[in-house]
Each structure stands twice: as structure tokens, then as C-alpha cells.
Write a protein that holds these residues in place. Sequence first.
Motif, PDB file in Angstrom:
ATOM      1  N   PRO A 190     -10.419  -0.801  13.554  1.00  0.00           N
ATOM      2  CA  PRO A 190     -10.281   0.150  12.590  1.00  0.00           C
ATOM      3  C   PRO A 190      -8.724  -0.611  11.918  1.00  0.00           C
ATOM      4  N   PRO A 191      -8.593   0.075  10.732  1.00  0.00           N
ATOM      5  CA  PRO A 191      -9.606   0.848   9.814  1.00  0.00           C
ATOM      6  C   PRO A 191     -10.691  -0.024   9.388  1.00  0.00           C
ATOM      7  N   PRO A 192     -11.807   0.840   8.949  1.00  0.00           N
ATOM      8  CA  PRO A 192     -13.061  -0.094   8.695  1.00  0.00           C
ATOM      9  C   PRO A 192     -12.855  -0.836   7.143  1.00  0.00           C
ATOM     10  N   GLU A 193     -12.225  -0.366   6.304  1.00  0.00           N
ATOM     11  CA  GLU A 193     -12.301  -0.758   5.011  1.00  0.00           C
ATOM     12  C   GLU A 193     -10.963  -1.750   4.784  1.00  0.00           C
ATOM     13  N   ARG A 194     -11.284  -2.945   4.267  1.00  0.00           N
ATOM     14  CA  ARG A 194     -10.230  -3.641   4.186  1.00  0.00           C
ATOM     15  C   ARG A 194     -10.474  -4.796   2.920  1.00  0.00           C
ATOM     16  N   ILE A 195      -9.379  -5.512   2.427  1.00  0.00           N
ATOM     17  CA  ILE A 195      -9.724  -6.507   1.465  1.00  0.00           C
ATOM     18  C   ILE A 195      -9.055  -7.974   2.086  1.00  0.00           C
ATOM     19  N   THR A 196      -9.563  -8.991   1.713  1.00  0.00           N
ATOM     20  CA  THR A 196      -9.132 -10.005   2.509  1.00  0.00           C
ATOM     21  C   THR A 196      -9.382 -11.267   1.630  1.00  0.00           C
ATOM     22  N   PHE A 197      -8.296 -12.177   1.713  1.00  0.00           N
ATOM     23  CA  PHE A 197      -8.671 -13.751   1.081  1.00  0.00           C
ATOM     24  C   PHE A 197      -9.985 -14.143   1.485  1.00  0.00           C
ATOM     25  N   THR A 198     -10.744 -15.202   0.746  1.00  0.00           N
ATOM     26  CA  THR A 198     -12.033 -15.677   1.364  1.00  0.00           C
ATOM     27  C   THR A 198     -11.201 -17.153   1.829  1.00  0.00           C
ATOM     28  N   LEU A 199     -12.286 -17.643   2.577  1.00  0.00           N
ATOM     29  CA  LEU A 199     -12.063 -18.963   3.060  1.00  0.00           C
ATOM     30  C   LEU A 199     -11.502 -19.992   1.978  1.00  0.00           C
ATOM     31  N   PRO A 200     -12.123 -20.050   0.927  1.00  0.00           N
ATOM     32  CA  PRO A 200     -11.845 -21.140  -0.352  1.00  0.00           C
ATOM     33  C   PRO A 200     -10.476 -20.902  -0.482  1.00  0.00           C
ATOM     34  N   VAL A 201      -9.845 -19.880  -0.630  1.00  0.00           N
ATOM     35  CA  VAL A 201      -8.281 -19.617  -0.928  1.00  0.00           C
ATOM     36  C   VAL A 201      -7.690 -19.811   0.250  1.00  0.00           C
ATOM     37  N   ILE A 202      -7.788 -19.668   1.175  1.00  0.00           N
ATOM     38  CA  ILE A 202      -7.074 -20.110   2.811  1.00  0.00           C
ATOM     39  C   ILE A 202      -6.946 -21.525   2.769  1.00  0.00           C
ATOM     40  N   ASN A 203      -7.979 -22.170   2.582  1.00  0.00           N
ATOM     41  CA  ASN A 203      -8.111 -23.681   2.485  1.00  0.00           C
ATOM     42  C   ASN A 203      -7.488 -24.259   1.243  1.00  0.00           C
ATOM     43  N   SER A 204      -7.234 -23.594   0.297  1.00  0.00           N
ATOM     44  CA  SER A 204      -6.537 -24.391  -0.762  1.00  0.00           C
ATOM     45  C   SER A 204      -4.858 -24.238  -0.798  1.00  0.00           C
ATOM     46  N   ALA A 205      -4.559 -23.626   0.344  1.00  0.00           N
ATOM     47  CA  ALA A 205      -3.143 -23.500   0.314  1.00  0.00           C
ATOM     48  C   ALA A 205      -2.306 -24.880   0.772  1.00  0.00           C
ATOM     49  N   SER A 206      -1.109 -25.050   0.065  1.00  0.00           N
ATOM     50  CA  SER A 206      -0.563 -26.168   0.729  1.00  0.00           C
ATOM     51  C   SER A 206       0.017 -26.266   2.190  1.00  0.00           C
ATOM     52  N   ASN A 207       0.416 -25.024   2.680  1.00  0.00           N
ATOM     53  CA  ASN A 207       0.320 -24.966   4.062  1.00  0.00           C
ATOM     54  C   ASN A 207      -0.079 -23.884   4.669  1.00  0.00           C
ATOM     55  N   VAL A 208      -0.629 -23.956   5.846  1.00  0.00           N
ATOM     56  CA  VAL A 208      -1.310 -22.646   6.621  1.00  0.00           C
ATOM     57  C   VAL A 208      -0.598 -22.624   8.033  1.00  0.00           C
ATOM     58  N   ALA A 209      -0.052 -21.750   8.335  1.00  0.00           N
ATOM     59  CA  ALA A 209       0.428 -21.420   9.650  1.00  0.00           C
ATOM     60  C   ALA A 209      -0.412 -20.448  10.376  1.00  0.00           C
ATOM     61  N   MET A 210      -0.764 -20.835  11.622  1.00  0.00           N
ATOM     62  CA  MET A 210      -1.688 -20.206  12.431  1.00  0.00           C
ATOM     63  C   MET A 210      -0.826 -19.727  13.797  1.00  0.00           C
ATOM     64  N   VAL A 211      -0.871 -18.368  13.917  1.00  0.00           N
ATOM     65  CA  VAL A 211       0.179 -18.229  15.094  1.00  0.00           C
ATOM     66  C   VAL A 211      -0.794 -17.136  16.270  1.00  0.00           C
ATOM     67  N   ALA A 212      -0.586 -17.695  17.235  1.00  0.00           N
ATOM     68  CA  ALA A 212      -1.336 -16.999  18.430  1.00  0.00           C
ATOM     69  C   ALA A 212      -0.412 -16.939  19.637  1.00  0.00           C
ATOM     70  N   THR A 213      -0.092 -15.949  20.226  1.00  0.00           N
ATOM     71  CA  THR A 213       0.699 -15.957  21.311  1.00  0.00           C
ATOM     72  C   THR A 213       0.078 -14.806  22.533  1.00  0.00           C
ATOM     73  N   GLY A 214       0.321 -15.043  23.715  1.00  0.00           N
ATOM     74  CA  GLY A 214      -0.242 -14.150  25.022  1.00  0.00           C
ATOM     75  C   GLY A 214      -1.542 -14.561  25.514  1.00  0.00           C
ATOM     76  N   GLU A 215      -1.774 -14.488  26.747  1.00  0.00           N
ATOM     77  CA  GLU A 215      -2.905 -15.155  27.273  1.00  0.00           C
ATOM     78  C   GLU A 215      -4.258 -14.405  26.772  1.00  0.00           C
ATOM     79  N   SER A 216      -4.321 -13.478  26.043  1.00  0.00           N
ATOM     80  CA  SER A 216      -5.558 -12.707  25.448  1.00  0.00           C
ATOM     81  C   SER A 216      -6.090 -13.491  24.473  1.00  0.00           C
TER      82      SER A 216
END
Length: 266
Positions: A190-216
Motif C-alpha cells: 500500500p498504497p495501491p495507486e502510484r506513478i513511476t518513471f519507466t525503465l527507459p527514463v531510469i536508464n537514460s540518466a547520467s548517474n543512477v544510485a541504487m541503495v540497499a541496507t539490511g539483511e532483508s
Amino acid sequence: MALSGDHKSRGELRIYDSEDEVKTVLAEYVAEISDAAVQEHGVFALAISGGSLIDLMGKLLQPPYNKTVDWTKWYILWADENVVSKNHEDSSFKHAKDVFLSKVPIVPSHAVSINDSVSAEEAAEDYEFVIRQLVRTRVVNASEISDCPKFDLILLELGTDGHVASLFPNHAALNERKEWVTFITDSPTPPPERITFTLPVINSASNVAMVATGESKADAVLLAVDEIGPDRPSIPARMVQPPNGKLVWFLDKLAASKLEDSDLNN
């Protein structure tokens, strides 16, 4: 920092001892890209996903960044956003305003929120129109290899199921190639309704930072960056591979715990 290295086409892995260290170095990273973008073309165009990523922006309120970052040159948009009122507790815009935006001299109109008075589909259309205007006026660069915007930085958090932004595993939105911004009404969380960038937009960026923390997040990190076998599912995070930009992973030791040492040194 524990380890750093390139992992073939999956980007650069930077692994730190703790979540707090990740937040500290990520703030430094954002500030460096901001400075470089402002020097190069006069503005810093940042898109950020919601959730706990917004809390890391609080590190930028501390010295030296509170004095050295040129906040007036920032444009901040959302790589995804919940379609709720701007005053709703699930609004990433509200979260960012409370934590960060209200405490730095960002021009209010440069923090581009969604239209919260329309449907999810209309909100996505409106948001794409705003981004197209920013590209047309050269606030946001245009990609050299597609018709997509080229953000200076897109900041994403890895979900435990491998989702990024609001692109979830096996969802039809992953296949969207025409639109810059799409919508979903059936988010598995939740919540069920969202807007989101599409993959082509994400992959067109000059820089993409992906963050992940924690064992989960360890299983999702493994699926995103490890060599994939026929028995391993492909997850949305694995589809983030900017061909003309730089992908950097910011992980703590717990999130990276299922990666082999040999993988980290590739």
C-alpha cells in the motif's frame, strides 16, 4: 568502507560497514554530482524514490553541505510517488518537505510534486508533461541516445522483492517503452495507486544510485548483481543498466552478505 569494485555490467559496488556510513557517503556523493552538474550546465536535476531514501537527505543539512551546496540550482522530482494528497502521511512530497525541503533554500517551484487532485492515470500524464516542459526549456538535459530526459542523478532504493521506484516484479509497467511516466493501481504494497518513471527514463540518466541496507535486502542484491542462472528469476533492479550513464550501488555489509568475495572483486 569494506569493499569497492566493478561487477561487470551490473555497476560499481560500494560496500560499507553500516547503514549510517552508507547515508554519510551517499550524501557526499549527491553533493559531488550536484556541484559537477551546476558547474557544467547551471542546474542539478535530481529524481528520488520515496521511502527511507528521503531520510538520507537529512545528512545534507549538516556541515559542510548546508553551506557548500547551491540549493537554488536544484530541481527535485520523484522517480515514483504515491497518488495521495500532499498532506497524506504516505506522500513522499510531504515526507521530503518535513525532513528536508523546508530546511534548505530550494526554490519552492523547483520541488515538483504530482497533481494530487486527479486519477493515477491523469497524474502520470500531468507529471510527464511537466518533465517534457523541463526538457524543452533545458532545465533537464535530453538523452543523446533516446527521446528520454537525462537526469543528472536518479536515486533509487532496492525493495526486498527486487522492485525499484514503483516497478514491481512481473508487472506490466516493466514493459512500458513509450511513456516517460506510467501509473499503477495495483501495487503489492500500500498504497495501491502510484506513478513511476519507466525503465527507459531510469536508464537514460547520467548517474543512477541504487541503495540497499539490511539483511532483508541480501537476496534481492544477489539477484540484481550476481551472474544469473536459469533457476533464478530476473527482478526489476537487474533491468537498471544505463548504457550511457554510471550505475553505483551503495550497500552495507548485511545487504551484501550473500555475495561471494570473488564476485565483489570482479
